[in-house]
Every structure is written in structure tokens, then in C-alpha cells.
Scaffold this motif. Sequence first.
Motif, PDB file in Angstrom:
ATOM      1  N   GLY A  20       5.228  13.442  10.310  1.00  0.00           N
ATOM      2  CA  GLY A  20       3.856  12.979  10.488  1.00  0.00           C
ATOM      3  C   GLY A  20       3.381  13.019  11.917  1.00  0.00           C
ATOM      4  N   LYS A  21       3.804  14.018  12.674  1.00  0.00           N
ATOM      5  CA  LYS A  21       3.434  14.083  14.098  1.00  0.00           C
ATOM      6  C   LYS A  21       1.929  14.208  14.308  1.00  0.00           C
ATOM      7  N   SER A  22       1.238  14.772  13.322  1.00  0.00           N
ATOM      8  CA  SER A  22      -0.215  14.931  13.485  1.00  0.00           C
ATOM      9  C   SER A  22      -0.954  13.595  13.439  1.00  0.00           C
ATOM     10  N   GLY A  23      -0.220  12.514  13.109  1.00  0.00           N
ATOM     11  CA  GLY A  23      -0.836  11.191  13.096  1.00  0.00           C
ATOM     12  C   GLY A  23      -0.503  10.361  14.315  1.00  0.00           C
ATOM     13  N   GLN A  24      -0.104  11.028  15.410  1.00  0.00           N
ATOM     14  CA  GLN A  24       0.304  10.302  16.610  1.00  0.00           C
ATOM     15  C   GLN A  24      -0.837   9.531  17.281  1.00  0.00           C
ATOM     16  N   ASN A  25      -2.082   9.833  16.870  1.00  0.00           N
ATOM     17  CA  ASN A  25      -3.215   9.104  17.452  1.00  0.00           C
ATOM     18  C   ASN A  25      -3.518   7.815  16.693  1.00  0.00           C
ATOM     19  N   HIS A  26      -2.708   7.481  15.680  1.00  0.00           N
ATOM     20  CA  HIS A  26      -2.915   6.230  14.955  1.00  0.00           C
ATOM     21  C   HIS A  26      -2.782   5.045  15.907  1.00  0.00           C
ATOM     22  N   GLU A  27      -3.720   4.116  15.814  1.00  0.00           N
ATOM     23  CA  GLU A  27      -3.692   2.957  16.698  1.00  0.00           C
ATOM     24  C   GLU A  27      -2.734   1.889  16.177  1.00  0.00           C
ATOM     25  N   ILE A  28      -1.925   1.346  17.103  1.00  0.00           N
ATOM     26  CA  ILE A  28      -1.017   0.243  16.773  1.00  0.00           C
ATOM     27  C   ILE A  28      -1.569  -1.025  17.402  1.00  0.00           C
ATOM     28  N   MET A  34      10.186  -5.685   8.266  1.00  0.00           N
ATOM     29  CA  MET A  34      10.268  -5.775   6.814  1.00  0.00           C
ATOM     30  C   MET A  34      11.474  -6.622   6.431  1.00  0.00           C
ATOM     31  N   ASP A  35      11.227  -7.720   5.703  1.00  0.00           N
ATOM     32  CA  ASP A  35      12.320  -8.569   5.274  1.00  0.00           C
ATOM     33  C   ASP A  35      12.331  -8.780   3.763  1.00  0.00           C
ATOM     34  N   ALA A  36      11.397  -8.084   3.059  1.00  0.00           N
ATOM     35  CA  ALA A  36      11.353  -8.195   1.598  1.00  0.00           C
ATOM     36  C   ALA A  36      10.753  -6.924   1.011  1.00  0.00           C
ATOM     37  N   PRO A  37      11.150  -6.563  -0.207  1.00  0.00           N
ATOM     38  CA  PRO A  37      10.649  -5.321  -0.810  1.00  0.00           C
ATOM     39  C   PRO A  37       9.139  -5.314  -1.029  1.00  0.00           C
ATOM     40  N   ASP A  38       8.525  -6.505  -1.208  1.00  0.00           N
ATOM     41  CA  ASP A  38       7.087  -6.556  -1.495  1.00  0.00           C
ATOM     42  C   ASP A  38       6.243  -6.727  -0.232  1.00  0.00           C
ATOM     43  N   ILE A  39       6.791  -6.345   0.912  1.00  0.00           N
ATOM     44  CA  ILE A  39       6.083  -6.495   2.184  1.00  0.00           C
ATOM     45  C   ILE A  39       4.740  -5.786   2.210  1.00  0.00           C
ATOM     46  N   VAL A  40       4.610  -4.700   1.441  1.00  0.00           N
ATOM     47  CA  VAL A  40       3.401  -3.884   1.489  1.00  0.00           C
ATOM     48  C   VAL A  40       2.157  -4.684   1.112  1.00  0.00           C
ATOM     49  N   HIS A  41       2.322  -5.715   0.299  1.00  0.00           N
ATOM     50  CA  HIS A  41       1.175  -6.526  -0.122  1.00  0.00           C
ATOM     51  C   HIS A  41       0.608  -7.355   1.023  1.00  0.00           C
ATOM     52  N   TYR A  42       1.372  -7.506   2.092  1.00  0.00           N
ATOM     53  CA  TYR A  42       0.961  -8.354   3.210  1.00  0.00           C
ATOM     54  C   TYR A  42       0.590  -7.561   4.464  1.00  0.00           C
ATOM     55  N   LEU A  43       0.651  -6.245   4.346  1.00  0.00           N
ATOM     56  CA  LEU A  43       0.346  -5.411   5.508  1.00  0.00           C
ATOM     57  C   LEU A  43      -1.153  -5.222   5.667  1.00  0.00           C
ATOM     58  N   LYS A  44      -1.574  -5.011   6.925  1.00  0.00           N
ATOM     59  CA  LYS A  44      -2.982  -4.800   7.247  1.00  0.00           C
ATOM     60  C   LYS A  44      -3.130  -3.492   8.021  1.00  0.00           C
ATOM     61  N   PRO A  45      -4.349  -3.000   8.170  1.00  0.00           N
ATOM     62  CA  PRO A  45      -4.566  -1.746   8.924  1.00  0.00           C
ATOM     63  C   PRO A  45      -4.054  -1.843  10.360  1.00  0.00           C
ATOM     64  N   ASN A  46      -3.604  -0.716  10.874  1.00  0.00           N
ATOM     65  CA  ASN A  46      -3.162  -0.559  12.271  1.00  0.00           C
ATOM     66  C   ASN A  46      -1.897  -1.347  12.603  1.00  0.00           C
ATOM     67  N   VAL A  47      -1.129  -1.735  11.600  1.00  0.00           N
ATOM     68  CA  VAL A  47       0.147  -2.396  11.859  1.00  0.00           C
ATOM     69  C   VAL A  47       1.270  -1.361  11.785  1.00  0.00           C
ATOM     70  N   MET A  48       2.250  -1.521  12.650  1.00  0.00           N
ATOM     71  CA  MET A  48       3.457  -0.694  12.592  1.00  0.00           C
ATOM     72  C   MET A  48       4.567  -1.542  11.963  1.00  0.00           C
ATOM     73  N   LEU A  49       5.197  -1.013  10.938  1.00  0.00           N
ATOM     74  CA  LEU A  49       6.277  -1.709  10.247  1.00  0.00           C
ATOM     75  C   LEU A  49       7.606  -1.107  10.665  1.00  0.00           C
ATOM     76  N   ILE A  50       8.582  -1.966  11.007  1.00  0.00           N
ATOM     77  CA  ILE A  50       9.931  -1.486  11.325  1.00  0.00           C
ATOM     78  C   ILE A  50      10.913  -2.095  10.334  1.00  0.00           C
ATOM     79  N   GLY A  74      -4.100   2.154   5.726  1.00  0.00           N
ATOM     80  CA  GLY A  74      -4.485   2.440   7.100  1.00  0.00           C
ATOM     81  C   GLY A  74      -3.503   1.907   8.127  1.00  0.00           C
ATOM     82  N   CYS A  75      -2.233   1.742   7.729  1.00  0.00           N
ATOM     83  CA  CYS A  75      -1.213   1.297   8.673  1.00  0.00           C
ATOM     84  C   CYS A  75      -0.953   2.383   9.715  1.00  0.00           C
TER      85      CYS A  75
END
Length: 529
Positions: A20-28, A34-50, A74-75
Motif C-alpha cells: 500500500g505504498k501509494s497510500g503514504q500520504n494518509h494522515e495519522i 489492538m488488544d481484542a479481535p473486535d477492535i475495528v468497531h472502535y476505530l476512527k478515521p486517521n488512526v494508525m493501528l499496531i 478511513g484509517c
Amino acid sequence: MNVQDLLEVPELAGISIVAGKSGQNHEIRTVNMMDAPDIVHYLKPNVMLITTAYHFKDDPKKLAELIQAMSDKGCAALGIKTKRFLGKIPDTVLELAERLSFPVIELPLSLTLGEVVDLTLRAIVDKHARELTMALEAYKRFADVAMRGDGIRPILHELSKMIHCPCECLDQHFDVVARCPGAGAAFASLEASLPGHFPAKSPAFSLTFSVIRDQKTYTLFPIHIKEKKTGFLAITGELDQADHLRALLIEQAVNVISFALMKEQAVKQHARSIRNDFFLHFLEGAFSSQAEMINRAAEFALRNDQAYVCVAGKIDGGLLDGQDEIYEFIEDDVAHSPGDAHFFTKGELCILLYEVQTYDSSWIEAQLHKIQEKVQAYFGRTMSFGISNLSHSFLEVRSAYKEAIDALKSGELSRKSAYIQTYLTKDIVSLLRLIPREDLENFYRHAFKGFRRIKKEERESLLQTLSVFLETNCQISETSKRLYVHRNTVVYRIEKCRELLGKNLKDPDTNLQLRLALRIHNLLEPIGS
């Protein structure tokens, strides 16, 4: 901070982007673990997940679902410590990330997830701090220019150098107030397109659009000057939402330009007030001598040895809330139009004094037609004008003003709108002005003595209809059209006038007497008195 900036943080050496190198301009904007499998429900735009990808080591398909969901939300990016549990990111997952332009970053074993979060947040805060510091320094530079009173152009020049693109300042009618050096060609297509294809209501926020003729893109930022009055800062191209520094620089420039424009408006309003007071005193004959009038007029660049034509203008329909705005617009437009003209206001009237060498009514009418068209286009209102004859000196302008008023009133009596009436009855009115006012009043009362038997409201209605009827050479249909009433209504009113006057309205002597009486009425009660 974007993904590319993250990869360049020295303390995070060892991280690399694997898909996904073409997305290097994504804002963080922030980072999360991530500490649980259902983390995606709590994510918001422009967040970086590790993550260590522990929850996906036995089910790579769920990792692909996570990337798809993050992209949809929009993460910014996903950082994986692959050497911990996953070993290798499946090719299907990498292909999906490439297709979605969603950055997947490989984190080194040498850094804990906590360290990655801490270093990333510190980098984000440091970058914001640097941007705010630069914005503050830019504001000081802009403010210094404004305080020196050098105008808006140097501010635009400074901003242009900072954001590396041309910029210009427009007023609320999209006329150029100032631009940075060499920016004329860059905004040629913009100025050719505005304001005819632009929304009538000024946007409250920045607006980006492209001009069809040459596909150039522009962004407008509103500059609030005062209530109901907004200017614009225009730049070429589109503002990248992730480029916070550029946005901050533009914001600071807008703030300073707003202050500078408000200052200019205050100075202009004060000068306008002084100029109008002088002209009003001149019309009222409040000066003690001609020498004093000539000397005071010279202070406003009004030479007594100059010939003038006076124009009186009025918004059709009478006073309205936006009158001052319309007259300010006309004043600015006249200042940028061919010919030397002086602008004044008096109550509901605007007055234009055109400096001329010889009387050329066609040229003046052409200038007034342009004003009418612009007022109609910008404000949806029509205006009418009365034009005087030539006055050979400034001292004669008082008579020229009366002629302009008479011409304006003459058109109004005919129930016209958006008209330009030239003063053509100088000899008649000049003769009437030689007659004592008492005699004029007696003539008027004698001519319309039959009207004294009816109520004032009906009398005004009948006089108005009679005036238009006589102005249209006794044409019922044309009178009906100008008064916006039914033909039968006109017939009834004219018959009523004949009954009250006891005369044949088409008789030449009667016709002349009534027209003179109506002219006397206008002379006794001029517009703007």
C-alpha cells in the motif's frame, strides 16, 4: 503527520512499508494498539493501528477483513510486528492492501508496541508544535506588514512564498483587491468565470472548484470584513486536508487580511462621511462665500474650472436594508471605471458628478447602463437615473443637481423602472423657477380645484393615473401597462378625472395646463427633499 513522515522518524528506524505504498500520504492523527479481535468497531478515521497479529496467526482471512474494514473507515495504516507470531504476511493480504492503497507497515522486534505508540505520538505532537510555531512566526510577519500600512499586496507576497503558489484577494463582488506579484496569468480563467457562475450567497467555509474552460483548480477562503460583507483569499490548486502547516499559514494570512480590510473600510467610511457632509452643505448653500466653496471643493479634487454632468440615481421601490451596500458597490465600481467621477449620497439618492470636456449623453448613459446591469446581477434590484445638462463650473453644479432630480422625477411620474432620463425641459423649468412660489401654488390649486372634493388617497391615485395618461399621449393601453392595473381601471379613473375637472383631457390647451400643473407639483416637492 502522514505515513511518509512516520517512516522518516529517526527513533523508529527499522520500520518499513510492505504494501500500500501509494497510500503514504494518509494522515495519522493518533495511534492505537489492538488488544481484542473486535477492535475495528472502535476505530476512527486517521488512526494508525499496531498489533502483534496474535489473533490472526491461525486465520489470515480475518486479517484481510480487518484491512478492508480499516480502509472503509478511513484509517491511516496498520503496523504489524510480523516476527512475533505471524511470521509472514500472506500474499493475499498484501495484494488487498495494494489494491486498496492502504499502507501495511512492518514493525521491528527491537521495539515494543508501547514504544511504537509513545514515539509515534511524540512525533505527531512535535510536528504540530513546529507547525504552530511557524504559523505564529508567519502571523507576526503578516501583522508587521499590516501595521506598517503597506497594504494587502505585501501580505499576499509573503504568503505566496510560504505556500509556493500564487494568491490574490477578492472583495465580496469578486473584484480583485490585490494580488501577489506575477499572479495575473494564474487567475485569468478565474476572473473570467466569476461571479456569473458563482453562488449568490457567499460560502461560510473554503470552497474548491475547477474552471471548465481550462480545467484549472482554485480554492477560495472567506475573509470576514463586517456583517453581511465577506471577501475572499484565492489560491491556485486544492488545499490538501493533511497539510496542516499550509492550512495554518493561510488561516493566519486570512486573519491579518481581515483586520487590514476592516481598517481600510473604516478609513473609507470616514472619508465618505466627510465628503457627503461637504456636498450636502454645498447644495444647501451653507458656505459664507463662493471663495470658501471653491476652496473646500478643491480639498475633494473638485475644480471650479472643470465642467461637470450631474447624475441622480435611486433604487426602484424606495429605501431598503441593503441600500448602503448597493451604493458602496456603485462607488467602488465607478472608481474602477473609465472617466473621472465623484460619488456622493443624499438620503435615498446617490449622486454622480462626471468630469467632462463636452457633453456626451450617450457615453454617460452607457456607463449608467453598466451600473444598472451589475446592480441587477449582484443584488436583484433595479435602479433609475436622471441626467442633468452640462454645468461649466463646480458652482453651477447646484443647478445641475436640480436638473438631475427633475429628470429622475419625470421618469418616475411615467411609472417607469430601470430608466435613464435625460433632462430635456430646461427652458420650461427655468421659466417656472422664475415665478414666485405662491403663484405656482395658486396655478396648481386652480388646475386641480375639482380634486379637493375627494379623499387624499383617491386624489393621489387619480393624479398618478392622469400623469401617466398624459405622459403616454393619452394611450389607455400603455397607461394600464405602466401602472400594472387593468385597462378598465384606467378607463374608470380617467373618466373620473374628466368628471372632476369638467374638461376634455385631449384638448390641447387643457392638456398643456394639466402637464404644467403636474410639473409645478414636481418642482414644489422634489425627490430627496
